[in-house]
Design a protein around this motif. Structure first.
Motif, mmCIF file in Angstrom:
data_model
loop_
_atom_site.group_PDB
_atom_site.id
_atom_site.type_symbol
_atom_site.label_atom_id
_atom_site.label_comp_id
_atom_site.label_asym_id
_atom_site.label_seq_id
_atom_site.Cartn_x
_atom_site.Cartn_y
_atom_site.Cartn_z
ATOM 1 N N VAL A 57 0.854 -1.188 0.000
ATOM 2 C CA VAL A 57 0.000 0.000 0.000
ATOM 3 C C VAL A 57 0.887 1.234 0.000
ATOM 4 O O VAL A 57 1.788 1.370 0.837
ATOM 5 C CB VAL A 57 -0.944 0.019 1.228
ATOM 6 C CG1 VAL A 57 -1.874 1.225 1.163
ATOM 7 C CG2 VAL A 57 -1.757 -1.270 1.300
ATOM 8 N N ALA A 58 0.647 2.120 -0.984
ATOM 9 C CA ALA A 58 1.364 3.397 -1.044
ATOM 10 C C ALA A 58 0.733 4.302 0.000
ATOM 11 O O ALA A 58 -0.389 4.774 -0.186
ATOM 12 C CB ALA A 58 1.231 3.992 -2.436
ATOM 13 N N VAL A 59 1.424 4.500 1.099
ATOM 14 C CA VAL A 59 0.823 5.259 2.200
ATOM 15 C C VAL A 59 1.407 6.669 2.273
ATOM 16 O O VAL A 59 2.617 6.856 2.275
ATOM 17 C CB VAL A 59 1.005 4.531 3.560
ATOM 18 C CG1 VAL A 59 0.103 3.310 3.657
ATOM 19 C CG2 VAL A 59 2.454 4.125 3.803
ATOM 20 N N SER A 60 0.500 7.646 2.340
ATOM 21 C CA SER A 60 0.943 9.037 2.419
ATOM 22 C C SER A 60 0.861 9.542 3.855
ATOM 23 O O SER A 60 1.372 10.601 4.171
ATOM 24 C CB SER A 60 0.050 9.909 1.535
ATOM 25 O OG SER A 60 -1.278 9.897 2.035
ATOM 26 N N GLY A 61 0.180 8.773 4.723
ATOM 27 C CA GLY A 61 -0.091 9.261 6.073
ATOM 28 C C GLY A 61 -1.460 9.929 6.139
ATOM 29 O O GLY A 61 -1.888 10.362 7.196
ATOM 30 N N ASP A 102 9.232 9.631 1.617
ATOM 31 C CA ASP A 102 9.474 10.857 2.385
ATOM 32 C C ASP A 102 9.869 11.960 1.392
ATOM 33 O O ASP A 102 10.976 11.973 0.869
ATOM 34 C CB ASP A 102 10.586 10.612 3.412
ATOM 35 C CG ASP A 102 10.884 11.871 4.216
ATOM 36 O OD1 ASP A 102 10.133 12.864 4.071
ATOM 37 O OD2 ASP A 102 11.868 11.856 4.982
ATOM 38 N N LEU A 103 8.892 12.844 1.134
ATOM 39 C CA LEU A 103 9.106 13.899 0.131
ATOM 40 C C LEU A 103 9.925 15.062 0.693
ATOM 41 O O LEU A 103 10.248 16.006 -0.016
ATOM 42 C CB LEU A 103 7.755 14.421 -0.376
ATOM 43 C CG LEU A 103 6.892 13.375 -1.073
ATOM 44 C CD1 LEU A 103 5.447 13.857 -1.198
ATOM 45 C CD2 LEU A 103 7.444 13.053 -2.460
ATOM 46 N N ASP A 104 10.221 14.995 1.975
ATOM 47 C CA ASP A 104 11.034 16.021 2.639
ATOM 48 C C ASP A 104 10.379 17.410 2.560
ATOM 49 O O ASP A 104 11.003 18.392 2.171
ATOM 50 C CB ASP A 104 12.454 16.035 2.009
ATOM 51 C CG ASP A 104 13.461 16.736 2.909
ATOM 52 O OD1 ASP A 104 13.355 16.598 4.131
ATOM 53 O OD2 ASP A 104 14.327 17.448 2.377
ATOM 54 N N ALA A 158 -1.441 -0.801 -3.988
ATOM 55 C CA ALA A 158 -2.762 -0.220 -3.678
ATOM 56 C C ALA A 158 -2.583 1.242 -3.288
ATOM 57 O O ALA A 158 -1.677 1.588 -2.521
ATOM 58 C CB ALA A 158 -3.411 -0.996 -2.536
ATOM 59 N N THR A 159 -3.446 2.089 -3.837
ATOM 60 C CA THR A 159 -3.397 3.516 -3.469
ATOM 61 C C THR A 159 -4.735 3.925 -2.842
ATOM 62 O O THR A 159 -5.718 3.183 -2.892
ATOM 63 C CB THR A 159 -3.135 4.407 -4.705
ATOM 64 O OG1 THR A 159 -4.228 4.252 -5.612
ATOM 65 C CG2 THR A 159 -1.835 4.063 -5.388
ATOM 66 N N GLY A 160 -4.751 5.130 -2.307
ATOM 67 C CA GLY A 160 -5.946 5.599 -1.603
ATOM 68 C C GLY A 160 -6.894 6.403 -2.480
ATOM 69 O O GLY A 160 -7.765 7.098 -1.945
ATOM 70 N N HIS A 161 -6.761 6.324 -3.800
ATOM 71 C CA HIS A 161 -7.639 7.117 -4.671
ATOM 72 C C HIS A 161 -9.105 6.749 -4.453
ATOM 73 O O HIS A 161 -9.458 5.572 -4.411
ATOM 74 C CB HIS A 161 -7.272 6.895 -6.140
ATOM 75 C CG HIS A 161 -5.949 7.494 -6.501
ATOM 76 N ND1 HIS A 161 -4.785 6.752 -6.588
ATOM 77 C CD2 HIS A 161 -5.592 8.773 -6.767
ATOM 78 C CE1 HIS A 161 -3.773 7.544 -6.903
ATOM 79 N NE2 HIS A 161 -4.231 8.779 -7.013
#
Ligand code: AMP
Ligand code: ZN
Length: 287
Positions: free
Chosen positions: A34-38, A62-64, A140-143
């Motif tokens: 799962v691609a998690v962004s938080g 982590d996009l910093d 899996a993404t959260g779209h």
């Protein structure tokens, strides 16, 4: 929690399991990451795939972006620990020597490129490469349905429906051994419902939107769709109708959608150089 909320939770979870089954998004044989962004959406996907027995791992980029990224990383690490899910972290700073804000500002000083597009290209490139390295079979993404309705409309308004061929609950036209299929378990779920679910479940997430997502086409379209009477039905109609015509569109427009490998990084691409490498060439040329 009152019985109304309990009923909402049961129906919400049932709907998402139904989407996974109906569209065969994943089976127990899949290795799902799962691609998690938080954020609330991907945290919900992680929680539910774990609850449904898919044994997912998580991947955080982590996009910093200062406090924003730090809070997201702290939240998602804590949540993964609670669930007993392995989290993989990729740092943009380690990858490119700088964070996303610097990359965007350099490119945008010379080229007219939307900032969410720059960020999206980099994220997708990293997700595919990492998922493949980890021998995952699905990302899996959260779209959710709000995202999809905006995507369909945006591509239409740009006059480029070719861009929509890869939409849908599972990425469709590209099938290649180096490409990991992306799935969207929240595809038919309204964003407001995800928010309600996440709040009822007490997930540790930030509900603010990404601080960089300002002044974009998407922001305007979201506001228009959200402010319309019958906004829920409109989003559902848009996406359901789109899904009806998608197979025909793929047949007609998808002929030139063959996969090549990027001559610079080796990742799957539509042209001889992938989007990420084309963009980073722009970055280097200005820097
Ligand atoms: P966005 O592009 O921010 O609308 O996010 C869409 C989806 O991409 C999210 O639901 C996540 O699944 C994934 N995503 C966004 N940001 C990150 C990140 N920093 N690391 C990993 N996945 C992400
Ligand atoms: Zn490349």
């Amino acid at each position: 929690m009152d019985t109304k909320d309990q009923k909402f939770i049961r129906e919400f979870e049932k709907k998402i399991l139904g989407t996974i089954k109906k569209y065969k998004l994943a089976s127990k044989k899949d290795r799902v990451i799962v691609a998690v962004s938080g954020g609330k959406d991907s945290t919900t996907v992680l929680y539910l795939l774990n609850k449904f027995g898919f044994k997912p791992q998580a991947l955080f980029i982590d996009l910093d972006m200062g406090e924003w990224s730090d809070a997201n990383m702290k939240n998602i690490k804590k949540f993964c620990k609670q669930l007993g899910v392995k989290i993989n972290i990729v740092s943009l700073k380690k990858e490119f020597g700088c964070g996303i804000c610097y990359i965007k500002s350099v490119i945008r000083s010379k080229f007219k490129l939307n900032q969410c597009i720059i960020c999206g290209i980099i994220k997708r490139w990293i997700l595919n490469r990492e998922a493949r390295k980890l021998k995952m079979t699905k990302i899996a993404t959260g779209h959710n349905i709000d995202d999809e309705a905006q995507n369909v409309l945006m591509n239409w308004m740009k006059g480029n429906m070719q861009l929509s061929l890869n939409l849908g609950p599972m990425t469709g036209t590209v099938s290649d051994k180096k490409f990991v299929a992306r799935i969207k378990p929240l595809y038919f779920t309204i964003e407001k419902d995800v928010e309600r679910y996440s709040k009822l479940m007490g997930f540790p997430v930030q509900y603010k939107r990404c601080p960089c997502a300002i002044g974009t086409y998407r922001v305007d379209l979201r506001a228009i769709l959200d402010n319309m009477k019958d906004s829920r039905e409109i989003k559902q109609n848009l996406v359901n109708h789109f899904l009806k015509i998608l197979p025909k569109m793929r047949k007609k427009l998808g002929k030139n959608n063959q996969v090549q490998y990027c001559k610079l990084c080796g990742e799957p691409a539509r042209h001889d150089t992938c989007n990420k490498c084309q963009m980073m060439e722009k970055f280097v040329s200005v820097k």
